[in-house]
Structure formats: structure tokens, C-alpha cells
Design a protein around this motif. Structure first.
Motif, short mmCIF file in Angstrom:
data_model
loop_
_atom_site.label_atom_id
_atom_site.label_comp_id
_atom_site.label_asym_id
_atom_site.label_seq_id
_atom_site.Cartn_x
_atom_site.Cartn_y
_atom_site.Cartn_z
N GLU A 164 -5.29 0.76 13.36
CA GLU A 164 -5.90 1.79 12.48
C GLU A 164 -7.37 0.93 11.90
OE1 GLU A 164 -3.50 3.88 9.49
OE2 GLU A 164 -5.39 3.53 8.13
N ALA B 285 -3.92 -6.21 0.99
CA ALA B 285 -3.61 -5.12 1.99
C ALA B 285 -4.78 -4.46 2.23
CB ALA B 285 -2.68 -4.52 1.68
N LEU B 286 -5.88 -4.82 1.55
CA LEU B 286 -7.20 -3.84 1.95
C LEU B 286 -8.53 -4.48 2.28
CD1 LEU B 286 -6.85 -1.79 -1.59
CD2 LEU B 286 -6.67 -0.75 0.62
N ARG C 7 -9.69 7.39 13.80
CA ARG C 7 -9.13 6.41 12.82
C ARG C 7 -8.44 5.32 13.35
NH1 ARG C 7 -9.52 5.55 7.67
NH2 ARG C 7 -9.78 7.75 7.24
N GLU D 54 -2.91 9.33 7.13
CA GLU D 54 -3.89 9.17 8.26
C GLU D 54 -3.15 8.20 9.12
OE1 GLU D 54 -5.02 8.81 5.43
OE2 GLU D 54 -6.17 7.12 4.70
N ARG E 90 -0.08 6.29 4.07
CA ARG E 90 -1.05 7.19 4.00
C ARG E 90 -0.97 8.36 5.01
NH1 ARG E 90 -2.97 3.59 0.70
NH2 ARG E 90 -4.95 3.37 -0.12
N LEU F 193 0.76 -1.19 -0.01
CA LEU F 193 0.04 0.06 0.24
C LEU F 193 0.85 1.22 -0.12
CD1 LEU F 193 -2.73 -0.28 2.55
CD2 LEU F 193 -2.87 -0.62 0.14
N LEU G 71 -14.18 2.11 -3.79
CA LEU G 71 -12.81 2.73 -3.58
C LEU G 71 -12.61 3.76 -4.68
CD1 LEU G 71 -10.81 -0.03 -1.85
CD2 LEU G 71 -12.10 1.89 -0.98
N ASN H 12 -1.68 -1.39 10.92
CA ASN H 12 -2.77 -0.91 10.02
C ASN H 12 -3.12 -2.08 8.98
OD1 ASN H 12 -4.21 0.39 8.08
ND2 ASN H 12 -2.35 1.13 6.75
N PRO H 13 -3.98 -2.91 9.61
CA PRO H 13 -4.27 -4.22 8.92
C PRO H 13 -5.26 -3.72 7.54
CG PRO H 13 -5.96 -3.99 10.59
CD PRO H 13 -4.89 -2.65 10.68
N PRO H 14 -5.65 -5.01 6.71
CA PRO H 14 -6.68 -4.67 5.66
C PRO H 14 -8.04 -4.11 6.45
CG PRO H 14 -5.53 -6.62 5.49
CD PRO H 14 -5.00 -6.14 6.56
N TYR H 15 -8.67 -3.46 6.01
CA TYR H 15 -10.05 -3.22 6.69
C TYR H 15 -11.11 -2.67 6.03
CZ TYR H 15 -8.42 1.75 7.39
OH TYR H 15 -7.48 2.83 7.25
N VAL H 16 -10.86 -3.05 4.82
CA VAL H 16 -12.05 -2.41 3.96
C VAL H 16 -13.01 -3.63 3.78
CG1 VAL H 16 -12.56 -1.80 1.57
CG2 VAL H 16 -10.62 -0.88 2.62
N1 GLN Z 1 -7.50 3.70 4.07
C1 GLN Z 1 -7.23 3.02 3.07
C2 GLN Z 1 -8.00 3.25 1.95
O1 GLN Z 1 -9.37 2.84 1.87
C3 GLN Z 1 -7.47 1.50 3.91
C4 GLN Z 1 -6.41 1.08 4.14
C5 GLN Z 1 -6.31 -0.36 4.90
O2 GLN Z 1 -7.27 -1.22 4.76
N2 GLN Z 1 -5.36 -0.75 5.84
O3 GLN Z 1 -7.43 3.73 1.32
#
Ligand code: GLN
Length: 300
Positions: free
Chosen positions: A257, A226-227, A290, A110, A108, A105, A214, A202-206
Motif C-alpha cells: 500500500e 507507523a506513518l 493505492r 483503503e 483504514r 494505526l 495530516l 501497509n508500511p509507513p509511507y507519509v
Molecule cells: N493512509 C494513511 C494516512 O495518511 C497512511 C498510512 C501509512 O502510512 N501506512 O492516514
């Protein structure tokens, strides 16, 4: 004697640094970029192999033909939503320069909030033991190692390609002797008795259903590994919290995160784990919740 006639500028005589910046800025803006001027400058500085600030003293200089060709290609790719960081191969994060490829990734802004909390949590420990899960480019763990000269960092990632980038970044920041990189799923590659003063991730969190919404930069070019994290985007966060219980020293801090709308669910997961003091929610620089900080209780 009359002065020799001045040469008429040819068509490409127009393509000075200043003109290229203006033209590229307008072009990228038209293609939906939020920061077109900055991107134009980064791409041109990369093409001219100079620091961005140098462009200002080169404003009236002309580009060579190869530079024009390279710039044209970069701008075309950026207009098709390729992240600038991938085009130039690096990205600034926490005041440090990180190499990035499509295997990781793009760091970012954040996530800088997470690093600030990580450093604050580690500071009281003279030789802090830090764990960075899903390290990717290594930006979190390495930024911590650079800012905490006595700390030791362990960073894991399931992607060998990502770890190769993290290794390069650890070396370029000269912290490779204090950053242990482990390949595997979350806590998988750790020793059973490994304990840490701070665990950050900061794990995948989508959420699965959010992936299609996105921005194209992210959706078309960044690694989905990673998302994406299940129906609510909580699949990996849940496992981070569960596993942290076995590897966090008493009084140690867990920092994760997440996406702002996940705050209640993540707080609940922390509470349900039954091992943490009341968590703190932290806003990023855009004012969005966040990061969660949860201290492991010293006694049960
Ligand atoms: N903030 C990221 C994005 O949506 C997601 C990062 C994540 O999943 N760790 O662009």
C-alpha cells in the motif's frame, strides 16, 4: 376522580437516546467530523454497552446519569479529534472487529483493498504462506487468515506494543495457531531461508514534510512510527521491495500500500529491483491508486 398530575419532565428528562444522537451529531459536525451521525451512534452504543442497531429501539429511553457523564466526556474528546476507534477501543475492518489502542494505526478502509488482493493472490496456493510486514493491529494478516483457513501467516512489527494488540486480535479471531507474530524490523526476525507465496505490507509511507498537513485525528493521535517514512515517504517501501526479493517464492506476489502520488516512484522501484513481472496498480474504494501488485518472475 381526576387523574394524578403527570410529572413534569425535568431538564434531564430531555436526554433520550434519540435526543443525544441528534445533539451529538450536530456537535461533531460543527467540529469538522465527516461522519458525525455514525460517530454519535458508535459512541452512544459504547456508552450503553449495546450493539449500535439496538439504539433504534431505545430511541425514547433516557440515559442514566453515569451514561450522560460518560457520553459528555467521549464527545468532548472526539471534538478534540481523538479517533473514535481509540475512544471505544475497537474498529471494524474487512467485516471483522479489531481491538485498537494508540499503539497501532486505526485500520483504514483503503487497506481493505490490499486485503482483497492478498486473498486473491493467496487463493491458488492450497496452503499459502503469507507474510504481513508492519502488521500493527494485525488487521491485514488476521483478515487473510480468517478468510483462508489453510493459510499460515507470519506478521512482523518493530513495535512490541503493537504486537501485543495483534496477538489479542489473532486470539479473538481464533487464528493464533496460524499467525506467527515476530518482533523486529521488517524481514529482520525471519529465518534466512523463510519463503512466502505472498508478501503484503501497509508500511509507513507519509513523507516527512506531509506530516504537519495530516488531519488532526491522525497527526495528534496516531503513532508517527507507523506513518512517517523519510523525505518522500518511500524509505520503508524501498526496504520492503529490496528485502522481498530474498523471501518471495518464484511466482509469489508482493503487495504494497502507498499514497496515490507515490505510484510512479513505487512502480520504478519495482522495475529497478529487476526481479518482478510488470506490476499492476490497484485503486482503492475511493478511486485512488493505492496498492501495487508485483509478481516475482518464475525464471530470470
Ligand atoms: N493512509 C494513511 C494516512 O495518511 C497512511 C498510512 C501509512 O502510512 N501506512 O492516514
Amino acid at each position: 376522580m381526576t387523574a394524578p398530575p403527570t410529572e413534569k419532565p425535568s431538564a434531564d428528562g430531555e436526554w433520550t437516546v434519540g435526543k443525544i444522537i441528534e445533539w451529538t451529531t450536530a456537535h461533531l459536525k460543527k467540529h469538522g467530523s465527516d461522519t458525525p451521525r455514525l460517530e454519535a451512534e458508535i459512541l452512544l452504543a459504547f456508552t450503553r454497552k449495546c450493539p449500535r442497531i439496538q439504539l433504534y429501539v431505545q430511541y425514547n429511553e433516557r440515559l442514566t446519569d453515569p451514561q450522560r457523564a460518560q457520553m459528555r466526556e467521549l464527545v468532548k474528546r472526539r471534538a478534540q479529534a481523538e479517533p473514535v476507534a481509540y475512544l471505544v477501543g475497537h474498529r471494524e475492518f474487512f467485516g471483522l472487529d479489531f481491538q485498537v489502542t494508540r499503539d497501532v494505526l486505526v485500520p483504514r478502509p483503503e487497506t481493505e483493498t490490499l486485503v482483497l488482493e492478498l486473498i486473491a493472490a493467496a487463493k491458488p496456493h492450497p496452503q499459502a504462506r503469507i507474510l504481513d510486514l508492519c502488521t500493527g493491529s494485525g488487521c491485514i494478516g488476521i483478515a487473510a487468515a480468517v478468510n483462508l483457513p489453510a493459510a499460515s501467516v507470519t506478521a512482523s512489527d518493530i513495535s512490541p506494543a503493537a504486537l501485543a494488540i495483534a496477538r489479542k486480535n489473532a486470539e479473538s479471531h481464533q487464528v493464533e495457531s496460524r499467525v506467527r507474530l515476530l518482533e523486529g524490523d521488517l524481514f529482520g526476525p525471519l529465518g534466512e531461508s523463510d519463503q512466502f507465496d505472498v508478501i503484503a505490507s501497509n508500511p509507513p509511507y507519509v513523507a516527512d514534510g506531509e506530516m504537519a498537513t495530516l488531519p488532526p485525528d491522525v497527526r495528534l493521535h496516531e503513532p508517527h512510527l507507523a506513518l512517517q517514512a523519510g523525505p518522500q515517504g518511500l524509505d520503508v517501501i524501498r526496504r520492503v521491495i529490496a528485502g522481498a526479493c530474498g523471501h518471495l517464492a518464484p511466482g509469489g506476489m508482493l503487495l504494497i500500500e502507498f499514497s496515490p502520488e507515490q505510484a510512479p516512484a513505487v512502480s520504478q522501484l519495482i522495475e529497478d529491483a529487476g526481479l518482478f513481472d510488470a506490476p499492476r496498480l490497484i485503486k482503492d474504494s475511493a478511486g485512488l491508486v493505492r496498492v501495487i501488485a508485483a509478481r516475482r518472475r518464475t525464471s530470470v
